[in-house]
Design a protein around this motif. Structure first.
Motif, PDB file in Angstrom:
ATOM      1  N   MET A  89     -46.834  10.221  17.330  1.00 12.68           N
ATOM      2  CA  MET A  89     -47.054  10.023  15.898  1.00 12.68           C
ATOM      3  C   MET A  89     -47.806   8.724  15.625  1.00 12.68           C
ATOM      4  SD  MET A  89     -43.438  11.287  14.226  1.00 12.68           S
ATOM      5  CE  MET A  89     -43.754  10.408  12.717  1.00 12.68           C
ATOM      6  N   ASP A  90     -47.443   7.672  16.346  1.00  6.98           N
ATOM      7  CA  ASP A  90     -48.112   6.384  16.155  1.00  6.98           C
ATOM      8  C   ASP A  90     -49.591   6.475  16.533  1.00  6.98           C
ATOM      9  OD1 ASP A  90     -45.840   5.149  15.210  1.00  6.98           O
ATOM     10  OD2 ASP A  90     -45.265   4.337  17.169  1.00  6.98           O
ATOM     11  N   GLU A  91     -49.872   7.162  17.630  1.00  5.98           N
ATOM     12  CA  GLU A  91     -51.274   7.309  18.047  1.00  5.98           C
ATOM     13  C   GLU A  91     -52.075   8.094  17.017  1.00  5.98           C
ATOM     14  OE1 GLU A  91     -52.978   5.881  20.540  1.00  5.98           O
ATOM     15  OE2 GLU A  91     -51.118   4.761  20.852  1.00  5.98           O
ATOM     16  N   ILE A  92     -51.490   9.155  16.484  1.00  3.66           N
ATOM     17  CA  ILE A  92     -52.185   9.955  15.466  1.00  3.66           C
ATOM     18  C   ILE A  92     -52.431   9.109  14.225  1.00  3.66           C
ATOM     19  CG2 ILE A  92     -51.925  11.925  13.893  1.00  3.66           C
ATOM     20  CD1 ILE A  92     -50.448  13.358  16.206  1.00  3.66           C
ATOM     21  N   ARG A  93     -51.414   8.370  13.781  1.00  7.93           N
ATOM     22  CA  ARG A  93     -51.587   7.513  12.606  1.00  7.93           C
ATOM     23  C   ARG A  93     -52.650   6.447  12.838  1.00  7.93           C
ATOM     24  NH1 ARG A  93     -46.446   4.855  11.759  1.00  7.93           N
ATOM     25  NH2 ARG A  93     -47.338   3.959   9.891  1.00  7.93           N
ATOM     26  N   THR A  94     -52.655   5.857  14.033  1.00  9.76           N
ATOM     27  CA  THR A  94     -53.649   4.832  14.347  1.00  9.76           C
ATOM     28  C   THR A  94     -55.052   5.426  14.327  1.00  9.76           C
ATOM     29  OG1 THR A  94     -52.029   3.644  15.688  1.00  9.76           O
ATOM     30  CG2 THR A  94     -54.343   3.119  16.076  1.00  9.76           C
ATOM     31  N   LEU A  95     -55.211   6.616  14.923  1.00 10.37           N
ATOM     32  CA  LEU A  95     -56.529   7.273  14.911  1.00 10.37           C
ATOM     33  C   LEU A  95     -56.971   7.588  13.482  1.00 10.37           C
ATOM     34  CD1 LEU A  95     -56.196   9.667  17.978  1.00 10.37           C
ATOM     35  CD2 LEU A  95     -57.690   7.668  17.776  1.00 10.37           C
ATOM     36  N   GLN A  96     -56.044   8.037  12.648  1.00  4.89           N
ATOM     37  CA  GLN A  96     -56.392   8.325  11.259  1.00  4.89           C
ATOM     38  C   GLN A  96     -56.885   7.069  10.555  1.00  4.89           C
ATOM     39  OE1 GLN A  96     -52.690  10.022   9.896  1.00  4.89           O
ATOM     40  NE2 GLN A  96     -53.486  12.121  10.011  1.00  4.89           N
ATOM     41  N   TRP A  97     -56.204   5.986  10.764  1.00  5.23           N
ATOM     42  CA  TRP A  97     -56.611   4.733  10.132  1.00  5.23           C
ATOM     43  C   TRP A  97     -57.963   4.267  10.663  1.00  5.23           C
ATOM     44  CZ3 TRP A  97     -54.122   0.963   6.869  1.00  5.23           C
ATOM     45  CH2 TRP A  97     -52.997   1.455   6.226  1.00  5.23           C
ATOM     46  N   LEU A 107     -53.802  -1.993  10.811  1.00  2.00           N
ATOM     47  CA  LEU A 107     -53.262  -0.741  11.337  1.00  2.00           C
ATOM     48  C   LEU A 107     -51.762  -0.659  11.047  1.00  2.00           C
ATOM     49  CD1 LEU A 107     -55.086  -0.471  14.767  1.00  2.00           C
ATOM     50  CD2 LEU A 107     -55.596   0.744  12.663  1.00  2.00           C
ATOM     51  N   PRO A 108     -51.209   0.544  10.900  1.00  2.00           N
ATOM     52  CA  PRO A 108     -49.779   0.679  10.576  1.00  2.00           C
ATOM     53  C   PRO A 108     -48.891   0.211  11.724  1.00  2.00           C
ATOM     54  CG  PRO A 108     -50.725   2.828  11.026  1.00  2.00           C
ATOM     55  CD  PRO A 108     -51.860   1.854  11.019  1.00  2.00           C
ATOM     56  N   ARG A 109     -47.699  -0.252  11.346  1.00  2.00           N
ATOM     57  CA  ARG A 109     -46.721  -0.652  12.361  1.00  2.00           C
ATOM     58  C   ARG A 109     -46.196   0.584  13.074  1.00  2.00           C
ATOM     59  NH1 ARG A 109     -42.693  -3.517   8.706  1.00  2.00           N
ATOM     60  NH2 ARG A 109     -41.303  -2.385  10.051  1.00  2.00           N
ATOM     61  N   PRO A 110     -45.783   0.437  14.328  1.00  2.00           N
ATOM     62  CA  PRO A 110     -45.222   1.586  15.062  1.00  2.00           C
ATOM     63  C   PRO A 110     -43.962   2.120  14.376  1.00  2.00           C
ATOM     64  CG  PRO A 110     -45.704  -0.230  16.558  1.00  2.00           C
ATOM     65  CD  PRO A 110     -45.895  -0.748  15.168  1.00  2.00           C
ATOM     66  N   MET A 111     -43.817   3.441  14.336  1.00  2.00           N
ATOM     67  CA  MET A 111     -42.679   4.091  13.689  1.00  2.00           C
ATOM     68  C   MET A 111     -41.355   3.704  14.352  1.00  2.00           C
ATOM     69  SD  MET A 111     -43.450   5.802  11.033  1.00  2.00           S
ATOM     70  CE  MET A 111     -41.977   6.755  10.798  1.00  2.00           C
TER      71      MET A 111
END
Length: 185
Positions: A89-97, A107-111
């Motif tokens: 999930m963290d990797e997907i969120r990072t790629l989206q950002w 970049l978002p903090r890790p879940m």
């Protein structure tokens, strides 16, 4: 003779310790729930589910089980599956950002970090609440004996309590009423 009593006589200490564990507050319900999740029942213990199998199963429960959450709420983070899912999930969120053009420092903090902090805050709040409840239970209570006051009032005497301080606004209103009453007479 009951099957559980026979098992306690035969195996001794381990079964006694497991029985003491089951008698703790909330533990029996959590273990019963975990057993039902795998298609077994706590009622089978000592009959079709041996004490040795029960002990082996209990000591290797995953962190997401009801018993482990009761004993160690942070134990859910010891399982590899949630860590893998959170990592994905963290990797997907990072790629989206990154695709959206966000800078590295935004970049978002890790879940996992967010969840750990949330769980830690919740557990700390529980500990603080329990501490306040314990302190309130230990605080000395003030007991007032009102029997003398009741006896005085039954004899027709006036209460001996000290008069309360008057409200300045109320005094002002009373004075205005008294002046108006005097003017009308």
């Amino acid at each position: 003779m009951d099957v559980l009593e026979q098992a306690v006589r035969d195996l001794g200490g381990k079964i006694r310790s497991l029985l003491r564990l089951l008698r703790r507050d909330g533990v029996e319900g959590a273990i019963r729930s975990d057993l039902l999740a795998v298609g077994r029942s706590l009622d089978e213990l000592g009959r079709t589910l041996s004490w040795q199998d029960f002990e082996a199963w209990l000591t290797r429960l995953p962190g997401r089980s009801a018993y482990r959450r009761l004993v160690d709420p942070m134990g859910v983070f010891t399982d590899p599956e949630p860590d893998l899912m959170l990592g994905i999930m963290d990797e997907i969120r990072t790629l989206q950002w990154q695709f959206a053009g966000a800078k590295e420092e935004h970049l978002p903090r890790p879940m996992a970090e967010i969840l750990r902090q949330g769980f830690a805050k919740r557990e700390q709040a529980k500990l603080d609440r329990d501490k306040r409840v314990a302190q309130a239970a230990e605080a000395p209570k003030k007991v007032i004996d009102i029997r003398e006051e009741i006896a005085r009032r039954q004899r027709g005497e006036m209460p001996t309590s000290s008069p309360k301080a008057s409200n300045p606004k109320a005094l002002e209103i009373r004075e205005k009423l008294a002046r108006a009453k005097a003017a009308n007479q």
